[in-house]
Design an enzyme around this catalytic site. Structure first.
Site, PDB file in Angstrom:
ATOM      1  N   GLY A 250      56.662  25.828  -0.095  1.00  0.00           N
ATOM      2  CA  GLY A 250      56.939  24.569  -0.781  1.00  0.00           C
ATOM      3  C   GLY A 250      58.342  24.489  -1.365  1.00  0.00           C
ATOM      4  CG  HIS A 251      59.373  20.967  -3.669  1.00  0.00           C
ATOM      5  ND1 HIS A 251      59.468  19.629  -3.950  1.00  0.00           N
ATOM      6  CD2 HIS A 251      58.334  21.420  -4.395  1.00  0.00           C
ATOM      7  CE1 HIS A 251      58.531  19.298  -4.806  1.00  0.00           C
ATOM      8  NE2 HIS A 251      57.837  20.360  -5.097  1.00  0.00           N
ATOM      9  CG  ASN A 252      62.286  23.153  -6.140  1.00  0.00           C
ATOM     10  OD1 ASN A 252      63.107  22.743  -5.332  1.00  0.00           O
ATOM     11  ND2 ASN A 252      61.725  22.376  -7.025  1.00  0.00           N
TER      12      ASN A 252
END
Lengths: 340, 340, 340
Positions: A250-252
């Site tokens: 997922g993002h980050n």
């Protein structure tokens, strides 16, 4: 500030325009112009920030942002001279403002009209690139890369020397180190799953995802795995990390060096993983966790809390391996007893 | 009746031909012709139906179908004047008949010879379509769509205005509302996983999948997710629903409005999900369930029964959240006690 | 010996060269030349083998391999006249030697420069092949196949007659039987997830994957599923087996005839599965297991041991169904008791 390799900013906007875009009420300094969005901690005087979670009230009270989307009851904590956009839903207001600065039309998937190798792309010596591959403007492909058929490499993407990009791969909004092996069907750099969730019937609002994916040297990514780009910070995969097929990142998310991520693992947004971590098949990690160096997570485990370095954990919720195995044994014994 | 946008029917067949195709024994009305297959509830006098599960005996006894595949012991319940195809394996017989009406040769993946944009496709104003994208016959692309490289859009597919279709996407047998965001590697509209399971060594028989996928406005579908088309009814994704990466949605699933489906969720065939439902990462839902509005399913939960509106559930089998958490706590305590 | 359809071997190498490549110390017969790598059990006098796990000491003591990578304390068990490459890390040494014989440059993804249909490919009568599909050198496509847009079929691949290959599919290093249905986004034949795991900071070493995927007749593989090729033996999918979407099948897995593998299942490397096995959605199987004929594995189960033919199992760790259901019931009761 979003990397100009990948993002072009619209605007600037006046405070009144921002009020109309966000549905908030403007106060203090109506004549000013604002040129970009920014996190409160790094914002300058022509930037727009937002405060949604009261745990950042302290950061808010010291920010240099020129204007901030804020709830009515937090407005009094604003630094002197800051303009305000007051609303009951600062995050939804921010989503609208961010979409005005970074409209989908300019930043859809970066490959709209792409065909063949763009003239402004830099291709290193000795590359073998399938004629059907698409490489966008100003992308940089290092020496000796091999790129398979039907792969699409977005504008500004960097692939380090010696990279093997298989067929039917999509790479956008990313910087990839030397000697990467990217298997067929991998997707790197698409939007993270970021929405300002609906409180009512008007639906979830997409929050523009303005970060990148940064991948170290000697990383391998398995077939049909997906790695979302960061929302504002980057998604990072450390040097030497090996990722199997059908993995979701997922993002980050930040993954350290030399990790091993087995097939069908899912890692939720903003979780940080140390070096030499092993994640067993189908394990799932919740968001915003800290996983220490050398941690080993058993297959199918569900990790919902931070893990100290060096631990081996299993089960759901994941706990130290011996504790997990003991709970399995206890339950087995109880089920048998019941039987007799 | 299967949507003629996507399916072309062969036949008609005589009762004798159907007997030969299905391996069933024909009775009553050998000279008649039949033009299509149909569910018993909506069948007309030139349609072929089947009765496999005795819980539909009542529907069978009232159907207007012209002929029905049926077990010997159910034949007596047939309406007056109906022709019969009597067999010990009505569903396998039906699979063969359906494959005769809808042969794989006419309906393989709809993109056999496709190249570029078919002349009969309708492309709205202001679209940006990558030269390598393929768009099939009579597809309709709304105004202002962006379609990335190496995407394949099958004949008859409708994409509403403002849609963003990334690269390497496959869309077939589907109708998509306005402002959709379809990320790279998404597969929409392929066959559902429908087979007449083998009772013996002659193998599982494919059952032609003759429905569509119907997607509402403002839906987002994450990278490499897969949505199978319906078997006869449609697979439906409601307006405003957001789907993350690597999600699997089986045939005939119905998802309501403004749901959030997190990465690696799997939803089995024919399950119906209400509005504003949240499904956590890696959750799995069995088939034929009813999940009420506003339900929240925790990550990794395994849902095997219906859920009332508004409940939050977790664990496997999924149960109300507090009950689930309590069972975790009890087991933890028991494992510790054992230790002392 | 790796199938020459798919692999071309470099070398030969002298013992001294192999010592330098592997970082091992050579002894006994420095002037000899070696032409390939091989498992100890089938090696000839010009082949290089390795011994890493002491449970193969007996095989080692009888091998006909010309040279073997071996730990110092196992060297004394070598057959008379065998050359030795002595090292503390035989498997890492082997990884380096294997990469010298089968360099990535020759064997990256087999589709580097591919465009259109290679002149040396054999295409059967009556095929429909989308103009954008890529078919590599000496591939063989049987009569009446349909191949969709943006699919990539590597050199030497065999697709039997009547095959339906949808769009955006990647097939390399594989032999596929008649009447296969391969849905969009499927990846068959990429490298398995094989590494000589790092003991220190110098990182995991890729072990060349030199087997194939062999798929029987009438197999169906769902959208975006991934099947890795074997490491040295083959990955095998038996006749009539049906695989759903987003399934992961690791290297060297053997699946029997007429199995049903539901969506999002993961099968780890070298597990062998019998005939007529059903694997429920999201189930996971550890590596090196033996699963008997007719076994049924419930959805979400985690299988970590062998299973006798005919059993139905569920839970994690998977156990016979009645035992699993009883443990669920017991835990439920305990959680309620606690409550009162």
């Amino acid at each position: 500030m979003p990397d100009p390799r990948f993002y072009s900013v619209a605007g600037p906007f006046t405070l009144d325009e921002l009020a109309e875009i966000s549905g908030a009420e403007a106060s203090n300094g109506k004549s000013r112009m604002f040129s970009d969005i920014s996190p409160l901690s790094t914002a300058g005087s022509d930037h727009v920030g937002f405060l949604d979670n009261r745990k950042y009230l302290d950061v808010f009270s010291k920010t240099s942002a020129g204007v901030c989307l804020v709830r009515p009851d937090h407005a009094a904590k604003a630094p002197d001279g800051m303009a305000l956009l007051v609303t009951d839903e600062p995050y939804r207001g921010y989503a609208r403002v961010a979409a005005a600065f970074y409209p989908r039309e300019n930043n859809a998937h970066g490959l709209d009209g792409a065909d063949g190798i763009d003239k402004s792309a830099m291709i290193g010596k000795g590359c073998q690139i399938a004629p059907s591959a698409v490489i966008g403007a100003k992308a940089e492909i290092g020496e000796g890369c091999r790129i398979g058929p039907h792969s699409a490499i977005g504008p500004g993407v960097v692939v380090g020397p010696g990279g093997v990009i298989a067929s039917n791969v999509t790479l956008t909004h990313c910087i990839i180190g030397a000697n990467a092996v990217i298997h067929p069907g991998v997707r790197v750099g698409q939007d993270g799953f970021g929405f300002a969730i609906a409180s009512g019937p008007d639906g979830h609002l997409k929050v523009p995802q303005l970060g990148r994916v940064v991948i170290g040297e000697n990383v391998e990514i398995g077939a049909n795995s997906t790695i979302d780009r960061g929302s504002a910070p980057d998604t990072v995969i450390g040097e030497g990390t090996k990722i199997d097929n059908l993995v979701q990142i997922g993002h980050n998310v930040r993954i350290g060096m030399n990790c091993v991520v087995v097939s069908q693992v899912g890692i939720s947004g903003s979780t940080a993983i140390g070096d030499f971590v092993v994640l067993g098949g189908q394990a799932g990690l919740a968001g915003h966790l800290a996983i220490g160096d050398g941690v080993r997570v058993a297959a199918k485990a569900g990790v919902i809390g931070d893990i100290e370095p060096g631990l081996t954990v299993g089960g759901f919720p994941a706990r130290p391996r011996t504790e997990w195995l003991r709970s399995i044994a206890v339950l087995k014994r109880l089920a048998k007893k019941k039987d007799s």
